[in-house]
Write an enzyme that holds these catalytic residues in place. Structure first.
Site, PDB file in Angstrom:
ATOM      1  N   ASN A   8      33.508  47.167  47.768  1.00 57.35           N
ATOM      2  CA  ASN A   8      34.736  47.392  47.002  1.00 57.35           C
ATOM      3  C   ASN A   8      34.835  46.280  45.958  1.00 57.35           C
ATOM      4  O   ASN A   8      35.158  45.142  46.290  1.00 57.35           O
ATOM      5  CB  ASN A   8      35.930  47.348  47.969  1.00 57.35           C
ATOM      6  CG  ASN A   8      37.263  47.402  47.246  1.00 57.35           C
ATOM      7  OD1 ASN A   8      37.328  47.702  46.054  1.00 57.35           O
ATOM      8  ND2 ASN A   8      38.335  47.114  47.983  1.00 57.35           N
ATOM      9  N   TRP A   9      34.533  46.628  44.716  1.00 57.95           N
ATOM     10  CA  TRP A   9      34.514  45.602  43.662  1.00 57.95           C
ATOM     11  C   TRP A   9      35.915  45.221  43.191  1.00 57.95           C
ATOM     12  O   TRP A   9      36.072  44.281  42.430  1.00 57.95           O
ATOM     13  CB  TRP A   9      33.672  46.109  42.481  1.00 57.95           C
ATOM     14  CG  TRP A   9      32.203  45.920  42.668  1.00 57.95           C
ATOM     15  CD1 TRP A   9      31.550  45.650  43.837  1.00 57.95           C
ATOM     16  CD2 TRP A   9      31.188  45.964  41.645  1.00 57.95           C
ATOM     17  NE1 TRP A   9      30.190  45.530  43.610  1.00 57.95           N
ATOM     18  CE2 TRP A   9      29.945  45.729  42.284  1.00 57.95           C
ATOM     19  CE3 TRP A   9      31.208  46.203  40.272  1.00 57.95           C
ATOM     20  CZ2 TRP A   9      28.746  45.706  41.575  1.00 57.95           C
ATOM     21  CZ3 TRP A   9      30.012  46.188  39.566  1.00 57.95           C
ATOM     22  CH2 TRP A   9      28.790  45.935  40.209  1.00 57.95           C
ATOM     23  N   LYS A  10      36.917  46.001  43.585  1.00 53.34           N
ATOM     24  CA  LYS A  10      38.295  45.726  43.139  1.00 53.34           C
ATOM     25  C   LYS A  10      38.314  45.646  41.602  1.00 53.34           C
ATOM     26  O   LYS A  10      37.543  46.338  40.963  1.00 53.34           O
ATOM     27  CB  LYS A  10      38.838  44.473  43.824  1.00 53.34           C
ATOM     28  CG  LYS A  10      38.608  44.524  45.350  1.00 53.34           C
ATOM     29  CD  LYS A  10      39.347  43.485  46.110  1.00 53.34           C
ATOM     30  CE  LYS A  10      39.030  43.650  47.604  1.00 53.34           C
ATOM     31  NZ  LYS A  10      39.795  42.772  48.473  1.00 53.34           N
ATOM     32  N   HIS A  95      44.020  51.332  50.507  1.00 57.36           N
ATOM     33  CA  HIS A  95      43.655  49.916  50.659  1.00 57.36           C
ATOM     34  C   HIS A  95      44.937  49.088  50.759  1.00 57.36           C
ATOM     35  O   HIS A  95      45.934  49.397  50.107  1.00 57.36           O
ATOM     36  CB  HIS A  95      42.807  49.459  49.470  1.00 57.36           C
ATOM     37  CG  HIS A  95      42.225  48.093  49.688  1.00 57.36           C
ATOM     38  ND1 HIS A  95      42.954  46.943  49.507  1.00 57.36           N
ATOM     39  CD2 HIS A  95      40.999  47.704  50.125  1.00 57.36           C
ATOM     40  CE1 HIS A  95      42.194  45.905  49.812  1.00 57.36           C
ATOM     41  NE2 HIS A  95      41.001  46.336  50.187  1.00 57.36           N
ATOM     42  N   GLU A  97      45.819  46.408  49.507  1.00 58.70           N
ATOM     43  CA  GLU A  97      46.336  45.897  48.226  1.00 58.70           C
ATOM     44  C   GLU A  97      47.154  46.965  47.512  1.00 58.70           C
ATOM     45  O   GLU A  97      48.140  46.664  46.838  1.00 58.70           O
ATOM     46  CB  GLU A  97      45.160  45.398  47.361  1.00 58.70           C
ATOM     47  CG  GLU A  97      44.626  44.066  47.887  1.00 58.70           C
ATOM     48  CD  GLU A  97      43.157  43.794  47.605  1.00 58.70           C
ATOM     49  OE1 GLU A  97      42.568  44.451  46.721  1.00 58.70           O
ATOM     50  OE2 GLU A  97      42.596  42.920  48.293  1.00 58.70           O
ATOM     51  N   GLU A 163      40.777  47.331  58.295  1.00 60.18           N
ATOM     52  CA  GLU A 163      40.792  46.057  57.573  1.00 60.18           C
ATOM     53  C   GLU A 163      42.079  45.296  57.906  1.00 60.18           C
ATOM     54  O   GLU A 163      43.128  45.580  57.312  1.00 60.18           O
ATOM     55  CB  GLU A 163      40.734  46.297  56.065  1.00 60.18           C
ATOM     56  CG  GLU A 163      39.488  47.005  55.591  1.00 60.18           C
ATOM     57  CD  GLU A 163      39.229  46.735  54.116  1.00 60.18           C
ATOM     58  OE1 GLU A 163      38.138  46.254  53.809  1.00 60.18           O
ATOM     59  OE2 GLU A 163      40.117  46.993  53.283  1.00 60.18           O
ATOM     60  N   GLY A 169      39.670  38.703  52.107  1.00 59.44           N
ATOM     61  CA  GLY A 169      39.537  37.644  51.111  1.00 59.44           C
ATOM     62  C   GLY A 169      39.900  36.261  51.610  1.00 59.44           C
ATOM     63  O   GLY A 169      40.060  35.329  50.817  1.00 59.44           O
ATOM     64  N   SER A 201      36.424  39.965  55.003  1.00 63.50           N
ATOM     65  CA  SER A 201      35.573  38.769  55.052  1.00 63.50           C
ATOM     66  C   SER A 201      34.220  39.014  55.721  1.00 63.50           C
ATOM     67  O   SER A 201      33.697  38.131  56.412  1.00 63.50           O
ATOM     68  CB  SER A 201      36.311  37.609  55.729  1.00 63.50           C
ATOM     69  OG  SER A 201      37.445  37.242  54.958  1.00 63.50           O
ATOM     70  N   GLY A 222      34.332  43.366  50.311  1.00 60.32           N
ATOM     71  CA  GLY A 222      34.918  43.023  49.016  1.00 60.32           C
ATOM     72  C   GLY A 222      34.073  41.979  48.305  1.00 60.32           C
ATOM     73  O   GLY A 222      33.039  42.272  47.714  1.00 60.32           O
ATOM     74  N   GLY A 223      34.503  40.722  48.401  1.00 61.85           N
ATOM     75  CA  GLY A 223      33.876  39.624  47.660  1.00 61.85           C
ATOM     76  C   GLY A 223      32.360  39.591  47.731  1.00 61.85           C
ATOM     77  O   GLY A 223      31.686  39.433  46.699  1.00 61.85           O
TER      78      GLY A 223
HETATM   79  P1  PGA Z   1      36.755  40.937  51.436  1.00 57.38           P
HETATM   80  O1  PGA Z   1      37.564  42.272  51.030  1.00 57.38           O
HETATM   81  O2  PGA Z   1      35.413  41.364  51.944  1.00 57.38           O
HETATM   82  O3  PGA Z   1      36.668  40.145  50.162  1.00 57.38           O
HETATM   83  O4  PGA Z   1      37.562  40.262  52.492  1.00 57.38           O
HETATM   84  C1  PGA Z   1      37.467  43.440  51.798  1.00 57.38           C
HETATM   85  C2  PGA Z   1      38.312  44.538  51.177  1.00 57.38           C
HETATM   86  O5  PGA Z   1      39.387  44.257  50.657  1.00 57.38           O
HETATM   87  O6  PGA Z   1      37.916  45.713  51.203  1.00 57.38           O
END
Ligand code: PGA
Length: 238
Positions: A8-10, A95, A97, A163, A169, A201, A222-223
């Site tokens: 997930n590149w956001k 998600h 967010e 999640e 993050g 994470s 994500g990251g």
């Molecule tokens: P993260 O994000 O791996 O940076 O913790 C995961 C996500 O939000 O899907």
């Protein structure tokens, strides 16, 4: 069940990021093909170019969100049909967010998941408790409620991503036992067909241990999905 590793590149990635995908594909090619499905969910602006440039290269693409309607007066939104038209095969919905920043309820997430299915996409439906909810002993109840409210009524094809909000993050992850307990609960709720991903994470150093847990059928990353070396290492761990 074949694992699924989704990145997930956001809101990250300009045209220059395509070279990182090229590097990833280079890292994954070779005699031993990865034993999992690899997906990248770039920003919608890159989807068309990604899916054209890397067609058949062993990585699929997905959107990060969609509107529930096919088309119409919804300025700034993107429909599931548009994502499919741009080459997406998956769409992330719900998600944390989006739930937090845009107040997306389970009912909205369910409509978006149904929209994804309508367009021929596999929705990746995200659920997870906040830190306060876990401390209050409500994690299971929160996740059960999100599952009950967010999965399309007819079932169909979907993926769940568990999640925990406090793990996204932050570098923090639940214990292996906590992941196992939550995935067992989710498996019980969704049946045997859906893949259940863990997210929050995930990195090369913890991926193998997490992916080995019973009922963990992959990861939403994500990251660490932004760096070809890290994402390739996670895919190789699956
Ligand atoms: P993260 O994000 O791996 O940076 O913790 C995961 C996500 O939000 O899907």
């Amino acid at each position: 069940m074949r694992p699924l590793i989704a990145g997930n590149w956001k809101m990250n990635g300009l045209s220059s990021a395509l070279s990182e995908i090229e590097r990833l594909i280079g890292l994954l090619s070779g005699p031993a093909a990865p034993n999992c499905d690899a997906v990248i969910c770039p920003p919608a602006t890159l989807l068309d170019r990604c899916s054209s440039k890397f067609a058949g290269a062993g990585v699929s693409f997905g959107g990060q969100d969609c509107h529930a309607a096919v088309s119409g007066a919804h300025t700034g939104d993107v429909s599931a049909e548009m994502l499919a038209d741009a080459g997406a095969r998956f769409v992330i919905v719900g998600h944390s967010e989006r739930r937090a920043d845009y107040g997306e309820s389970d009912a909205i997430v369910r409509r978006k998941a149904s929209a994804g299915q309508r367009a021929g996409l596999t929705p990746i439906i995200c659920v997870g408790e906040t830190e306060a909810e876990r401390r209050a002993g409500k994690a299971e109840a929160v996740v059960s409620g999100q599952l009950a409210g967010s999965i399309p009524p007819g079932g169909g094809s979907f993926v769940i991503a568990y999640e925990p909000v406090w793990a996204i993050g932050t570098g923090l992850t639940p214990t292996i036992d906590d992941i196992a307990d939550m995935h067992a609960l989710i498996r019980h709720a969704v049946g045997l067909d859906a893949r259940i991903l863990y997210g929050g994470s995930v990195k090369p150093s913890n991926a193998a241990d997490i992916l080995r847990v019973h009922h963990v059928n992959g990861a939403l990353v994500g990251g660490a999905s932004l760096k070809a070396d890290d994402f390739a290492a996670i895919i190789r761990a699956a």
